[in-house]
Design an enzyme around this catalytic site. Sequence first.
Site: not given
Length: 364
Positions: A100, A130, A209
């Site tokens: 993402h 992911d 992230s």
Amino acid sequence: MRASLAGAILVLMLIAAFFAGRFAGSPEPPPAPLPPASAALETAEQRTIAVFKSARDSVVAITTSARTVDPFTRRTGEAPLGSGSGFLWDATGHVVTNDHVIQRASGATVQLADGRSLAARVVGRAPGHDLAVLRIEGRALPAPLPRPEIGEGALEVGQSVLAIGNPFGLDWTLTTGIVSALERDLPGEAGRTIRGLIQTDAAINPGNSGGPLLDARGRLVGVNTAIFSPSGASAGIGFAVPVSTVARVVPQLIETGRYTPPTLGLGFDARLNAAVNRQGLSGVVVFEVARGSEAARAGIEPARLGRGRLLPGDVIVGIGGTPVSTLEDLLAEIDRRRVGETVVVTLENDGDRREVELTLQAGR
């Protein structure tokens, strides 16, 4: 009466003298010294500092951009899109991050710990986990290239972990915590469920992230991927993709650009299986068995159409000792394993239960 009055006056004079001396700067006894620090706490601090110093240079900051087209001049350009974290994977400049982070990006820049900013291109993506891999372009890489050691062994709830990343753009931030839970599932993009995640209370915020989650020895145990937060900031509930998944997915992304999980060599129908489950049948109906395959030799019988209705054959109700109720359960269990691994498949057919061994094959 006079004696008691004289005594009262004497007491007042003594009190006045005390406060007069206090505010006139008369010396006071020094404060008691702080107790000595715990030797165990100092050791833990030294270990945390050592882990951060060792791992810091392997962590990178990632900024992405998207291609734009001016509607009047038709000229193309690049506009800032977002930011995240990542870490160096190998000596050739591959960088692991979250899918993402680079989703919808047409370009990416990787900033190294030494301050250099280098262009990078997307090598492969695995949205179902992911995970994504970039590769730094050019030859301006540090030598030797710092990389985190890959952790081995099962994690335990309560184990100490450290997260390094760039929350809110604050580069190379360290947070610490513990493993709060294991095997968590989260909804991902396009309705996918990301399974088997690590839950941690190490503070993770937007920008973390793709950064590494490390154990107390500095070994990679996960990739920080998401938070649960009504406010959008850390609420002490963060999630990371476990290193076992990373070690399985990333090499395939580097080699082929995509991740394909292994298969049992059997055919399934997602729509029909969902309909069967809604009718109350638990398990996965086999719809196709290739001729001459290992599954055919094991006697697995597929469902078939007869007299206008579906005649069920073998139904998979377990794999490797783990019960499966739906096709999604089955695929998730297979995805945890590697090509060439032998698994025990539990089947039911008309009330009879049996087990067969099948070797996982490379997916297509």
